[in-house]
Design a protein around this motif. Sequence first.
Motif, PDB file in Angstrom:
ATOM      1  N   ASN A 155      37.966  33.920  40.779  1.00 38.32           N
ATOM      2  CA  ASN A 155      38.443  33.416  42.103  1.00 38.32           C
ATOM      3  C   ASN A 155      37.196  33.088  42.754  1.00 38.32           C
ATOM      4  O   ASN A 155      36.705  31.865  43.503  1.00 38.32           O
ATOM      5  CB  ASN A 155      39.432  34.001  42.765  1.00 38.32           C
ATOM      6  CG  ASN A 155      40.794  33.849  41.997  1.00 38.32           C
ATOM      7  OD1 ASN A 155      40.835  33.127  41.037  1.00 38.32           O
ATOM      8  ND2 ASN A 155      41.849  34.184  42.523  1.00 38.32           N
ATOM      9  N   TRP A 158      34.657  30.633  41.141  1.00 33.94           N
ATOM     10  CA  TRP A 158      34.885  29.148  41.159  1.00 33.94           C
ATOM     11  C   TRP A 158      34.882  28.752  42.478  1.00 33.94           C
ATOM     12  O   TRP A 158      34.236  27.580  42.697  1.00 33.94           O
ATOM     13  CB  TRP A 158      36.591  29.229  40.673  1.00 33.94           C
ATOM     14  CG  TRP A 158      36.988  27.777  41.038  1.00 33.94           C
ATOM     15  CD1 TRP A 158      36.526  26.711  40.221  1.00 33.94           C
ATOM     16  CD2 TRP A 158      37.795  27.525  41.791  1.00 33.94           C
ATOM     17  NE1 TRP A 158      37.463  25.557  40.761  1.00 33.94           N
ATOM     18  CE2 TRP A 158      38.120  25.898  41.812  1.00 33.94           C
ATOM     19  CE3 TRP A 158      38.593  28.025  42.977  1.00 33.94           C
ATOM     20  CZ2 TRP A 158      38.721  25.129  42.715  1.00 33.94           C
ATOM     21  CZ3 TRP A 158      39.393  27.386  43.886  1.00 33.94           C
ATOM     22  CH2 TRP A 158      39.576  26.110  43.439  1.00 33.94           C
ATOM     23  N   LYS A 162      32.254  25.119  42.612  1.00 34.67           N
ATOM     24  CA  LYS A 162      33.070  24.258  42.276  1.00 34.67           C
ATOM     25  C   LYS A 162      32.341  22.836  41.917  1.00 34.67           C
ATOM     26  O   LYS A 162      33.039  22.139  41.080  1.00 34.67           O
ATOM     27  CB  LYS A 162      34.007  23.698  43.589  1.00 34.67           C
ATOM     28  CG  LYS A 162      34.816  24.865  44.043  1.00 34.67           C
ATOM     29  CD  LYS A 162      35.847  24.396  45.312  1.00 34.67           C
ATOM     30  CE  LYS A 162      36.891  25.321  45.592  1.00 34.67           C
ATOM     31  NZ  LYS A 162      37.741  24.649  46.716  1.00 34.67           N
ATOM     32  N   ASP A 163      31.039  22.876  41.912  1.00 32.64           N
ATOM     33  CA  ASP A 163      30.467  21.581  41.536  1.00 32.64           C
ATOM     34  C   ASP A 163      30.020  21.982  40.129  1.00 32.64           C
ATOM     35  O   ASP A 163      29.675  20.941  39.694  1.00 32.64           O
ATOM     36  CB  ASP A 163      29.429  21.323  42.270  1.00 32.64           C
ATOM     37  CG  ASP A 163      28.176  22.574  42.543  1.00 32.64           C
ATOM     38  OD1 ASP A 163      28.797  23.649  42.416  1.00 32.64           O
ATOM     39  OD2 ASP A 163      26.872  22.353  42.456  1.00 32.64           O
ATOM     40  N   ASP A 165      30.388  22.310  35.984  1.00 24.87           N
ATOM     41  CA  ASP A 165      31.050  22.126  35.081  1.00 24.87           C
ATOM     42  C   ASP A 165      31.638  23.526  34.440  1.00 24.87           C
ATOM     43  O   ASP A 165      31.012  24.522  34.647  1.00 24.87           O
ATOM     44  CB  ASP A 165      30.513  21.120  33.909  1.00 24.87           C
ATOM     45  CG  ASP A 165      29.736  21.602  33.075  1.00 24.87           C
ATOM     46  OD1 ASP A 165      29.285  23.133  33.100  1.00 24.87           O
ATOM     47  OD2 ASP A 165      28.761  20.921  32.792  1.00 24.87           O
ATOM     48  N   THR A 196      48.847  26.505  46.280  1.00 22.38           N
ATOM     49  CA  THR A 196      48.185  25.264  46.548  1.00 22.38           C
ATOM     50  C   THR A 196      46.818  24.997  46.498  1.00 22.38           C
ATOM     51  O   THR A 196      46.225  24.221  45.792  1.00 22.38           O
ATOM     52  CB  THR A 196      48.812  24.504  47.744  1.00 22.38           C
ATOM     53  OG1 THR A 196      50.288  24.750  47.770  1.00 22.38           O
ATOM     54  CG2 THR A 196      48.303  23.065  48.200  1.00 22.38           C
ATOM     55  N   PRO A 197      45.986  25.677  47.330  1.00 26.82           N
ATOM     56  CA  PRO A 197      44.202  25.687  47.293  1.00 26.82           C
ATOM     57  C   PRO A 197      43.963  26.031  45.771  1.00 26.82           C
ATOM     58  O   PRO A 197      42.629  25.481  45.567  1.00 26.82           O
ATOM     59  CB  PRO A 197      43.588  26.593  48.163  1.00 26.82           C
ATOM     60  CG  PRO A 197      45.042  27.175  49.012  1.00 26.82           C
ATOM     61  CD  PRO A 197      46.232  26.961  48.205  1.00 26.82           C
ATOM     62  N   GLN A 199      45.006  24.995  42.944  1.00 32.18           N
ATOM     63  CA  GLN A 199      45.580  23.857  41.878  1.00 32.18           C
ATOM     64  C   GLN A 199      44.610  23.221  41.061  1.00 32.18           C
ATOM     65  O   GLN A 199      44.572  22.890  40.142  1.00 32.18           O
ATOM     66  CB  GLN A 199      46.511  22.985  42.306  1.00 32.18           C
ATOM     67  CG  GLN A 199      47.912  23.410  42.797  1.00 32.18           C
ATOM     68  CD  GLN A 199      48.563  24.565  41.695  1.00 32.18           C
ATOM     69  OE1 GLN A 199      48.617  24.272  40.425  1.00 32.18           O
ATOM     70  NE2 GLN A 199      48.584  25.867  42.155  1.00 32.18           N
ATOM     71  N   GLU A 200      43.333  22.773  42.026  1.00 29.89           N
ATOM     72  CA  GLU A 200      42.187  22.043  41.430  1.00 29.89           C
ATOM     73  C   GLU A 200      41.477  22.876  40.383  1.00 29.89           C
ATOM     74  O   GLU A 200      40.521  22.397  39.718  1.00 29.89           O
ATOM     75  CB  GLU A 200      41.423  21.626  42.505  1.00 29.89           C
ATOM     76  CG  GLU A 200      40.625  22.789  43.378  1.00 29.89           C
ATOM     77  CD  GLU A 200      39.940  22.083  44.478  1.00 29.89           C
ATOM     78  OE1 GLU A 200      38.783  21.469  44.178  1.00 29.89           O
ATOM     79  OE2 GLU A 200      40.145  22.725  45.718  1.00 29.89           O
ATOM     80  N   ALA A 201      41.696  24.319  40.371  1.00 28.02           N
ATOM     81  CA  ALA A 201      41.047  25.132  39.406  1.00 28.02           C
ATOM     82  C   ALA A 201      41.748  25.089  38.168  1.00 28.02           C
ATOM     83  O   ALA A 201      41.138  25.379  37.172  1.00 28.02           O
ATOM     84  CB  ALA A 201      40.904  26.427  39.985  1.00 28.02           C
ATOM     85  N   PRO A 203      42.751  22.915  35.776  1.00 29.71           N
ATOM     86  CA  PRO A 203      42.066  22.152  34.623  1.00 29.71           C
ATOM     87  C   PRO A 203      40.960  22.639  33.993  1.00 29.71           C
ATOM     88  O   PRO A 203      40.499  22.719  33.108  1.00 29.71           O
ATOM     89  CB  PRO A 203      41.630  20.543  35.250  1.00 29.71           C
ATOM     90  CG  PRO A 203      42.699  20.520  36.298  1.00 29.71           C
ATOM     91  CD  PRO A 203      42.869  21.893  36.910  1.00 29.71           C
ATOM     92  N   LYS A 204      40.006  23.222  35.018  1.00 30.46           N
ATOM     93  CA  LYS A 204      38.710  23.923  34.455  1.00 30.46           C
ATOM     94  C   LYS A 204      39.147  25.402  33.762  1.00 30.46           C
ATOM     95  O   LYS A 204      38.694  25.707  32.718  1.00 30.46           O
ATOM     96  CB  LYS A 204      37.919  24.359  35.758  1.00 30.46           C
ATOM     97  CG  LYS A 204      36.570  24.702  35.282  1.00 30.46           C
ATOM     98  CD  LYS A 204      35.574  24.679  36.414  1.00 30.46           C
ATOM     99  CE  LYS A 204      35.347  23.224  37.306  1.00 30.46           C
ATOM    100  NZ  LYS A 204      34.158  23.088  38.163  1.00 30.46           N
TER     101      LYS A 204
END
Length: 225
Positions: A155, A158, A162-163, A165, A196-197, A199-201, A203-204
């Motif tokens: 966590n 990441w 976040k930028d 790949d 919720t915060p 969720q964008e992680a 897919p990675k």
Amino acid sequence: NLDLQKTFERIISNVNFLKLKNIIKNNSYHDHENVYDHLVKTYDIAKEKVDGNMINDPEAKKLYLDYINLEIDGVKKGDLMLIFALIHDIGKMVVFDKNGRKESILLTNEAGITQVPYHEYFGSLIVKDVLSETELSEEVIKYLSKCVRLHGLFNGTWINNKDLDANELLGILKKAGENIHVEQIFNGMCDCFTATPFQEAIPKIERLFNNPETYKLIGFSITEG
């Protein structure tokens, strides 16, 4: 031959583990949630995910299954990853001795938002107390203590990168993960899976699990120069 259900029941009924019902977290990841309930929820998510249902790549799936079937003192890593999920936040019950009084590790600001700095390290020091009624060996407890100490790895990495790949992120996780980065990625996913915060992680994380390179441990040596 670990009896996982029996071990789970002994942990959640441990007198120290029960104290986590009184520790309430409130922030973007925890909405007035007590730590006991959060850990049991994380364990349930881990049970659903531990068979590798998030992995579609055949080579990666085989490597993952091989990895979780490795044993530490006769106990499969897959079972220990579930126990890790159950105990990762135990450090949030710690209190410090300060000038003759007790001071909680949990900090709450004027808006009621909580933080628990250093709970990873202090949690690693009390793993043996929470697992005292189990039949887990000293070697296994040492491994789980290391897992707890590092459990903020995914966590934190990441959030601060976040930028990057997935491959670049994997390089950092391997170097910082003391060769248990697979456990840390898995626990990071289960720990915040419903937040919720986070969720964008997801897919990675799925790309990491579907990358065969994830399951290769980092090698190192002393320079010859």
